[in-house]
Design an enzyme around this catalytic site. Structure first.
Site, PDB file in Angstrom:
ATOM      1  N   LYS A   1       0.860  -1.185   0.000  1.00 55.37           N
ATOM      2  CA  LYS A   1       0.000   0.000   0.000  1.00 55.37           C
ATOM      3  C   LYS A   1       0.894   1.232   0.000  1.00 55.37           C
ATOM      4  O   LYS A   1       1.725   1.403   0.890  1.00 55.37           O
ATOM      5  CB  LYS A   1      -0.910  -0.003   1.230  1.00 55.37           C
ATOM      6  CG  LYS A   1      -1.810   1.216   1.286  1.00 55.37           C
ATOM      7  CD  LYS A   1      -2.831   1.104   2.391  1.00 55.37           C
ATOM      8  CE  LYS A   1      -3.709   2.334   2.452  1.00 55.37           C
ATOM      9  NZ  LYS A   1      -4.698   2.251   3.537  1.00 55.37           N
TER      10      LYS A   1
ATOM     11  N   ARG B   1     -10.786   9.782   2.244  1.00 55.69           N
ATOM     12  CA  ARG B   1     -10.614  10.388   3.572  1.00 55.69           C
ATOM     13  C   ARG B   1     -11.739  11.402   3.826  1.00 55.69           C
ATOM     14  O   ARG B   1     -12.199  11.549   4.951  1.00 55.69           O
ATOM     15  CB  ARG B   1      -9.228  11.030   3.674  1.00 55.69           C
ATOM     16  CG  ARG B   1      -8.135   9.967   3.644  1.00 55.69           C
ATOM     17  CD  ARG B   1      -6.745  10.550   3.676  1.00 55.69           C
ATOM     18  NE  ARG B   1      -5.733   9.498   3.510  1.00 55.69           N
ATOM     19  CZ  ARG B   1      -4.445   9.718   3.321  1.00 55.69           C
ATOM     20  NH1 ARG B   1      -3.989  10.960   3.295  1.00 55.69           N
ATOM     21  NH2 ARG B   1      -3.607   8.716   3.179  1.00 55.69           N
TER      22      ARG B   1
ATOM     23  N   LYS C   1      -2.258  -1.457  -3.715  1.00 57.68           N
ATOM     24  CA  LYS C   1      -3.126  -0.286  -3.644  1.00 57.68           C
ATOM     25  C   LYS C   1      -2.301   0.978  -3.682  1.00 57.68           C
ATOM     26  O   LYS C   1      -1.306   1.033  -2.958  1.00 57.68           O
ATOM     27  CB  LYS C   1      -3.915  -0.362  -2.337  1.00 57.68           C
ATOM     28  CG  LYS C   1      -4.805   0.808  -2.073  1.00 57.68           C
ATOM     29  CD  LYS C   1      -5.466   0.623  -0.740  1.00 57.68           C
ATOM     30  CE  LYS C   1      -6.364   1.797  -0.463  1.00 57.68           C
ATOM     31  NZ  LYS C   1      -7.035   1.653   0.804  1.00 57.68           N
TER      32      LYS C   1
ATOM     33  N   SER D   1     -10.435   5.610  -4.472  1.00 60.05           N
ATOM     34  CA  SER D   1     -11.350   6.748  -4.598  1.00 60.05           C
ATOM     35  C   SER D   1     -10.884   7.812  -5.596  1.00 60.05           C
ATOM     36  O   SER D   1     -11.681   8.319  -6.383  1.00 60.05           O
ATOM     37  CB  SER D   1     -11.566   7.378  -3.220  1.00 60.05           C
ATOM     38  OG  SER D   1     -10.336   7.798  -2.658  1.00 60.05           O
TER      39      SER D   1
HETATM   40  C1  PBG Z   1      -6.983   3.540   5.541  1.00 62.15           C
HETATM   41  C2  PBG Z   1      -7.580   3.293   4.213  1.00 62.15           C
HETATM   42  C3  PBG Z   1      -7.517   4.191   3.148  1.00 62.15           C
HETATM   43  C4  PBG Z   1      -8.221   3.619   2.090  1.00 62.15           C
HETATM   44  C5  PBG Z   1      -8.691   2.379   2.522  1.00 62.15           C
HETATM   45  N1  PBG Z   1      -8.282   2.195   3.858  1.00 62.15           N
HETATM   46  C6  PBG Z   1      -6.941   5.536   3.039  1.00 62.15           C
HETATM   47  C7  PBG Z   1      -5.683   5.883   3.705  1.00 62.15           C
HETATM   48  O1  PBG Z   1      -4.751   5.071   3.814  1.00 62.15           O
HETATM   49  O2  PBG Z   1      -5.613   7.029   4.143  1.00 62.15           O
HETATM   50  C8  PBG Z   1      -8.374   4.271   0.753  1.00 62.15           C
HETATM   51  C9  PBG Z   1      -9.434   3.791  -0.153  1.00 62.15           C
HETATM   52  C10 PBG Z   1      -9.699   4.707  -1.280  1.00 62.15           C
HETATM   53  O3  PBG Z   1      -9.066   5.775  -1.440  1.00 62.15           O
HETATM   54  O4  PBG Z   1     -10.591   4.378  -2.077  1.00 62.15           O
HETATM   55  N2  PBG Z   1      -6.852   2.506   6.411  1.00 62.15           N
END
Ligand code: PBG
Length: 324
Positions: free
Chosen positions: A196, A206, A249, A275
């Protein structure tokens, strides 16, 4: 002109193109992320993700029934924690009657065949908006892992089929696996967000969960986008520690990483079409600059072609409709 080989022979008609197509999307490829909020009868559009919604649990259940009827068989749950329940240790994440735990139980009861995956990370519950416990402005690893393991057991006991740790702490997969075994949840799977990256494309998410970090960024735990070999190392370690499915991701800026990992591992590989990737297509389509339907299928097709066996995507319902 005499040519021994003419590649256009295989492209000359829709029938031939369909016959030789290498990558075919099906509803089985998709995981549907769902955002759940407290309350009743709430379906509210997320401003940064037009066409995507936060729903209260009653409405979520309706949605899950619809997804199942469309042939979508797995959901990934995220909850929006009320502000007054947030603290540094993410205490609410362990509440057996918390929104996540209630949601898992209710969805399992309503549509028992649906595969329920749950987000495991502290950020929605953290007063700092970080994925771990904060001490002296640092996100501490080992204390956070203990909470993540307890959180996973809590989700498993509510009925989750898979827990999906998205936090990037070290050693959490091993700790979660051990905690699940010790508590007799030997059938609960782990889908690990293994690679990630610290990405600007999480912005709209967020906003959806009100989980932006209160200070600093997430670069001490999420990966640097310049790195490739590190992603393989992270993923192989997660598999060794007991991950059943590994995830990369975001997806689109990381198609090379998806392929690299697909070639390196022997477990299912998933990718999260996040997102910001959703929002970019929505925004360009709204401006009339791209054709949304075609962009959706081309994007998802590229993620699968890169090597993803599974794709978490906000476009799952659109894709199923378009695949007809
Ligand atoms: C955090 C988390 C995030 C997403 C899924 N779980 C965002 C982050 O790491 O700040 C992002 C998913 C998306 O942007 O669609 N645990």
């Amino acid at each position: 002109m005499y040519l021994q080989r003419r590649n256009r022979i295989l492209r000359q008609s829709p029938a031939i193109r369909a016959m030789v197509r290498e990558t075919i999307l099906t509803p089985n490829d998709f995981i549907v992320p769902l955002f759940i909020v407290e309350g009743e009868n709430i379906v509210s559009e997320i401003s940064s993700m037009p066409g995507y919604f936060r729903r209260s649990l009653d409405q979520t259940i309706k949605e899950v029934r619809e997804l199942w009827a469309m042939g979508l068989k797995s959901v990934l749950l995220f909850i929006k924690c009320e502000d007054n329940l947030k603290d540094n240790k993410g205490t609410e994440a362990l509440n057996p009657n918390g929104l996540m735990q209630r949601s898992i139980r209710a969805i399992k009861e309503a549509v028992p065949e649906m595969c329920i995956m749950t987000d495991v990370a502290l950020d929605p519950f953290s007063s700092y908006g970080h994925d771990g416990i904060v001490e002296n402005n640092e996100i501490v690893n080992d204390a956070t892992v203990e909470v993540l393991a307890a959180m996973s057991v809590s989700h498993a006991s509510a009925g989750a089929d898979f827990v999906a740790p998205s936090d990037m702490m070290d050693g959490r997969i091993g700790a979660i696996r051990q905690a699940l075994e010790e508590n007799n949840f030997s059938k609960t799977g782990i889908m690990s967000y293994s690679a990630k990256y610290a990405s600007c494309f999480y912005g709209p998410f967020r906003n959806a969960l009100d989980s932006a970090p209160g200070f600093g960024d997430k670069k001490t735990y999420q990966m640097d986008y310049g790195n490739r070999i590190e992603a393989v190392r992270e993923t192989l370690m997660d598999i060794e520690e007991g991950a059943d499915i590994v995830m990369i991701k975001p997806a689109l800026s990381y198609l090379d990483i998806i392929r690299e990992i697909k070639n390196a591992v022997e477990v299912p590989v998933s990718a999260y079409n996040i997102s910001g990737e959703y929002a970019m297509i929505k925004a360009a389509a709204k401006m009339g600059w791209i054709e949304e339907d075609k962009a959706i299928l081309e994007t998802l097709g590229s993620i699968k072609r890169a090597g993803a066996d599974l794709i978490a995507t906000y476009f799952a319902k659109d894709a199923v409709r378009l695949l007809g």
